[in-house]
Design a protein around this motif. Sequence first.
Motif, mmCIF file in Angstrom:
data_model
loop_
_atom_site.group_PDB
_atom_site.id
_atom_site.type_symbol
_atom_site.label_atom_id
_atom_site.label_comp_id
_atom_site.label_asym_id
_atom_site.label_seq_id
_atom_site.Cartn_x
_atom_site.Cartn_y
_atom_site.Cartn_z
ATOM 1 N N SER A 1 0.831 -1.205 0.000
ATOM 2 C CA SER A 1 0.000 0.000 0.000
ATOM 3 C C SER A 1 0.864 1.253 0.000
ATOM 4 N N LEU A 2 1.924 1.246 0.807
ATOM 5 C CA LEU A 2 2.836 2.386 0.832
ATOM 6 C C LEU A 2 3.511 2.571 -0.520
ATOM 7 N N LYS A 3 3.914 1.474 -1.142
ATOM 8 C CA LYS A 3 4.542 1.560 -2.461
ATOM 9 C C LYS A 3 3.576 2.138 -3.494
ATOM 10 N N ALA A 4 2.306 1.731 -3.400
ATOM 11 C CA ALA A 4 1.317 2.185 -4.376
ATOM 12 C C ALA A 4 1.085 3.688 -4.277
ATOM 13 N N MET A 5 1.303 4.258 -3.101
ATOM 14 C CA MET A 5 1.067 5.701 -2.929
ATOM 15 C C MET A 5 2.264 6.551 -3.312
ATOM 16 N N GLN A 6 3.413 5.926 -3.557
ATOM 17 C CA GLN A 6 4.583 6.698 -3.958
ATOM 18 C C GLN A 6 4.402 7.203 -5.383
ATOM 19 N N GLN A 7 4.679 8.463 -5.591
ATOM 20 C CA GLN A 7 4.497 9.091 -6.895
ATOM 21 C C GLN A 7 5.807 9.697 -7.381
ATOM 22 N N ASP A 8 5.952 9.748 -8.683
ATOM 23 C CA ASP A 8 7.107 10.428 -9.263
ATOM 24 C C ASP A 8 7.027 11.916 -8.941
ATOM 25 N N VAL A 9 8.157 12.491 -8.579
ATOM 26 C CA VAL A 9 8.196 13.907 -8.238
ATOM 27 C C VAL A 9 8.343 14.729 -9.519
ATOM 28 N N ASP A 10 7.536 15.761 -9.651
ATOM 29 C CA ASP A 10 7.626 16.631 -10.819
ATOM 30 C C ASP A 10 8.973 17.342 -10.850
ATOM 31 N N ASP A 11 9.476 17.570 -12.056
ATOM 32 C CA ASP A 11 10.762 18.266 -12.202
ATOM 33 C C ASP A 11 10.732 19.642 -11.556
ATOM 34 N N ASP A 12 9.608 20.319 -11.643
ATOM 35 C CA ASP A 12 9.498 21.652 -11.044
ATOM 36 C C ASP A 12 9.683 21.600 -9.530
ATOM 37 N N ALA A 13 9.240 20.510 -8.911
ATOM 38 C CA ALA A 13 9.320 20.396 -7.451
ATOM 39 C C ALA A 13 10.754 20.208 -6.970
ATOM 40 N N VAL A 14 11.633 19.700 -7.845
ATOM 41 C CA VAL A 14 13.034 19.464 -7.462
ATOM 42 C C VAL A 14 13.968 20.285 -8.351
ATOM 43 N N SER A 15 13.496 21.444 -8.783
ATOM 44 C CA SER A 15 14.254 22.246 -9.750
ATOM 45 C C SER A 15 15.614 22.670 -9.219
ATOM 46 N N ALA A 16 15.718 22.972 -7.917
ATOM 47 C CA ALA A 16 17.013 23.397 -7.364
ATOM 48 C C ALA A 16 18.031 22.268 -7.454
ATOM 49 N N ALA A 17 17.604 21.049 -7.165
ATOM 50 C CA ALA A 17 18.524 19.906 -7.204
ATOM 51 C C ALA A 17 18.998 19.599 -8.616
ATOM 52 N N GLN A 18 18.197 19.997 -9.624
ATOM 53 C CA GLN A 18 18.533 19.682 -11.011
ATOM 54 C C GLN A 18 19.283 20.795 -11.722
ATOM 55 N N LEU A 19 19.564 21.894 -11.016
ATOM 56 C CA LEU A 19 20.364 22.948 -11.631
ATOM 57 C C LEU A 19 21.746 22.409 -11.990
ATOM 58 N N PRO A 20 22.317 22.851 -13.091
ATOM 59 C CA PRO A 20 23.633 22.328 -13.502
ATOM 60 C C PRO A 20 24.693 22.424 -12.410
#
Length: 315
Positions: A62-81
């Motif tokens: 059930s916990l696995k089923a509720m896990q969702q992919d995080v949108d790129d916008d939500a992690v934009s700082a981590a994805q900065l070059p």
Amino acid sequence: MREARMNMVQTVEQYRFVHDVLLEALGSRGTFYTSAEFEKTIGSGLTYTRYEEAEMSRQYQSLKAMQQDVDDDAVSAAQLPENRSKNRNQDIVPANNVRPYLSTPVPGHNDYINAVVLPSATRAQGIMATQTPVTPTVVDFWRLVYEHDCFTIVCLEDDKRLYPMMDQVLEMGPFRVTHSTEDTTRDIFSIVQITVTLNEEIDSSRLITVYKLKSRIPGSTEAMLEFVNEIDTKGTSEEHKTLVHCPDGARLCGVFCSILNIISKLRLDKEVDIYLTIRELQCIRPQFIQSYDQYKFCYDMVKEYHRASSVYANM
């Protein structure tokens, strides 16, 4: 509902939230126990019935089923070059709204560190979890410790670059990290006292306690309970945060933070909900509790807590 109030649930995010709440409510049915109910229903023995195994598996799925992919916008700082190289694993990065920001000026460094702020059993922001830093971000680790009042560090993987040895001083950017004392009398973990000073400023020294785990996770429940009890009763504080780190900031941190909150809640309130405790943490760091064995280990720890409590009660 919309027939009476047309503007209810106006966005996809709101609809998704309602959907998640419903899934969470269904998944958490029967997962709450008082301490006495848990001991009566599941017991403190070393084994589980077939039904209990099936129920734990259902909860984990059930916990696995509720896990969702995080949108790129939500992690934009981590994805900065300029920040991507600071992440050991590009799939385990913090969302913008749950990451701590760094402010101590260091040339070539910005406000980013791969870390998240988590709730403890008593505070909405009592714990931080981070990856063991890569070499260029060691100074950022100490910026995090110093700026966010992390007077307790839980080290789930020792790193010789990170902590000074006896009579050693490490110079990292504006920080001086000095080894003060070390207690190695325990088989399971050691306790190191270090002093962190900023730019040799007056009254800038902080005494930090580092708990270094020697055993593996999951491993001995008895060893882990001793480790968690030590930190829960002596290392946590209402005024300061506890910083936990492991190689990727998730695999081992997830197990430890879950168990710390579960045992703290048991000790304080005599109640336990393993499913919702983990769900609360996974909403911030979805990669926490990566296998059924890790989930089951959390149940094992509650059993170990009751076994230990029974032993002390009969002494």
